[in-house]
Scaffold this motif. Structure first.
Motif, short mmCIF file in Angstrom:
data_model
loop_
_atom_site.label_atom_id
_atom_site.label_comp_id
_atom_site.label_asym_id
_atom_site.label_seq_id
_atom_site.Cartn_x
_atom_site.Cartn_y
_atom_site.Cartn_z
N UNK A 136 0.70 -1.41 0.33
CA UNK A 136 -0.02 0.01 0.45
C UNK A 136 0.72 1.19 0.06
N UNK A 137 2.49 1.60 1.09
CA UNK A 137 2.85 3.12 1.05
C UNK A 137 2.88 2.93 -0.81
N UNK A 138 3.66 2.38 -1.36
CA UNK A 138 4.34 1.88 -2.39
C UNK A 138 3.70 2.78 -3.00
N UNK A 139 2.29 1.48 -3.21
CA UNK A 139 1.34 2.37 -4.35
C UNK A 139 0.77 3.49 -3.65
N UNK A 140 0.54 4.61 -3.11
CA UNK A 140 0.61 5.70 -2.16
C UNK A 140 1.34 6.22 -3.27
N UNK A 141 2.70 6.25 -3.58
CA UNK A 141 3.72 6.63 -3.36
C UNK A 141 3.73 6.81 -5.22
N UNK A 142 3.75 5.49 -5.76
CA UNK A 142 2.98 5.83 -6.79
C UNK A 142 2.18 7.06 -7.65
N UNK A 143 1.18 6.08 -6.78
CA UNK A 143 -0.25 7.59 -6.79
C UNK A 143 0.66 9.19 -7.68
N UNK A 144 1.23 9.51 -6.10
CA UNK A 144 1.65 10.70 -5.89
C UNK A 144 2.56 11.55 -7.21
N UNK A 145 3.28 10.62 -7.84
CA UNK A 145 4.75 10.54 -8.69
C UNK A 145 3.41 11.13 -9.84
N UNK A 146 2.05 10.29 -10.00
CA UNK A 146 2.33 11.05 -11.15
C UNK A 146 0.96 12.01 -10.96
N UNK A 147 0.54 12.40 -9.37
CA UNK A 147 -0.60 13.57 -9.71
C UNK A 147 -0.09 14.87 -10.17
N UNK A 148 -1.03 15.38 -10.64
CA UNK A 148 -0.99 17.12 -10.71
C UNK A 148 -1.70 17.84 -10.18
N UNK A 149 -2.83 17.53 -9.27
CA UNK A 149 -3.46 18.19 -8.74
C UNK A 149 -3.27 18.77 -7.76
N UNK A 150 -3.85 19.99 -7.19
CA UNK A 150 -3.21 21.05 -6.58
C UNK A 150 -3.42 20.68 -5.37
N UNK A 151 -4.28 19.95 -4.88
CA UNK A 151 -4.37 19.09 -3.79
C UNK A 151 -4.49 17.33 -3.69
#
Length: 324
Positions: free
Chosen positions: A72-87
């Motif tokens: 789970x933590x690594x999956x959250x990090x993968x998502x963070x790396x792709x995120x473009x949103x302000x929040x």
């Protein structure tokens, strides 16, 4: 620019995921991107999501797949790396949200120029729900103290956080240490300038097996808890010195409180040998209820019969009969 990036790690949730993804696709806030991270799920979860997404062609949904299960933590990090949103908003794929959640939290954040917004939530069982009220605090430090000491939940899923907090401070989730990985949120509060509380519940945290933790606890879970507590302690001491000594001791007590949610002798031995120096602070933690302090005090005096009685009343009666 996207207003909110929603990160959804997916692994083995085909029973629940359609309700989850529909609740996100039907948000009243339009400028939202959904980032689905397939953590090598062994079932049909991702296929279900793809089918549902086709019904909402106006929504932006990104898919990424891990070649191996990373946790789970690594999956959250993968998502963070792709995120473009302000929040950033994290949603667990077996839960679901109210349709106005993101719009309400985002509007509150923009109105107050807040780095983090949090709200109340629902503890959802098979047949009923319990409203979980959260405390209100005016400053990030007050909220941080309350999370460390156990009064305020540090879960990721009832909070909207400015993406810049992660990026500017190099904050990531502890890959490989899933138990207690939500403690990362405390680091975000530690670097936030302004926070806001919304006194309304939007998030439904689905809990269908209240005794799963005590049944499935392993030494790997134990090492994860210790790793994450020490990660937070190290960061906070680097940033603030010793001004949070009491709250850090309370964090350790709350971390090992999990070991008392059982009637197993090996769990009680773990409680005794884990952070014994924190026991001196049990009665000083006025952030939590007298009941929790009483249970910890009983454990410190080796009154295991009282600890077992508490476990039976709470786990078996309250969450086994009243809420289920």
């Amino acid at each position: 620019m996207m207003k909110v990036s929603v990160i959804i790690p997916v692994y083995g949730v085909e029973r629940f995921v359609e309700r989850c993804i529909r609740s996100l696709l039907e948000q009243t806030l339009q400028e939202v991107e959904l980032i689905v991270v397939d953590d090598c799920s062994p079932d049909n979860s991702v296929a279900i999501i793809q089918r549902v997404v086709e019904e909402y062609p106006h929504r932006l949904v990104k898919f990424i797949t891990h070649e191996t299960n990373k946790g789970l933590p690594a999956a959250r990090n993968t998502g963070l790396a792709m995120a473009k949103g302000e929040y950033i908003f994290h949603c667990d794929s077996d839960d679901f949200v109210e349709p106005d959640m993101l719009e309400t939290l985002y509007d509150a954040a923009k109105e107050k120029d807040a780095d983090i917004v949090w709200c109340d939530w629902f503890l959802s069982f098979e047949k009923n729900e319990r409203y979980m009220k959260q405390p209100a605090y005016g400053t990030p430090m007050d909220a941080l103290k309350a999370m460390l000491a156990g009064q305020m939940k540090f879960n990721v899923w009832n909070k909207l956080a400015r993406r810049r907090l992660y990026v500017d401070n190099g904050i990531l989730f502890p890959a490989g240490y899933a138990m207690g990985e939500d403690m990362t949120m405390m680091l975000l509060f530690a670097v936030a300038k302004k926070v806001v509380y919304v006194p309304k519940a939007f998030y439904h945290y689905v809990k269908l097996n209240s005794s799963a933790y005590s049944q499935n606890f392993s030494l790997k879970h134990f090492e994860s808890i210790k790793h994450n507590i020490e990660m937070v302690e190290t960061a906070l001491r680097n940033w603030f010195g010793n001004i949070l000594d009491l709250e850090i001791a309370c964090m350790k007590l709350e971390g090992k409180y999990l070991f008392l949610m059982s009637s197993r002798k090996d769990m009680f031995r773990l409680w005794q040998t884990t952070y014994p120096e924190a026991n001196a602070y049990i009665m000083q933690n006025h952030y939590i209820s007298k009941r929790r302090r009483w249970v910890q005090w009983s454990a410190s005096k080796h009154l295991w019969c009282l600890v077992c009685l508490h476990h039976w009343l709470i786990d078996k009666l309250v969450y086994g009969v009243i809420y289920k």
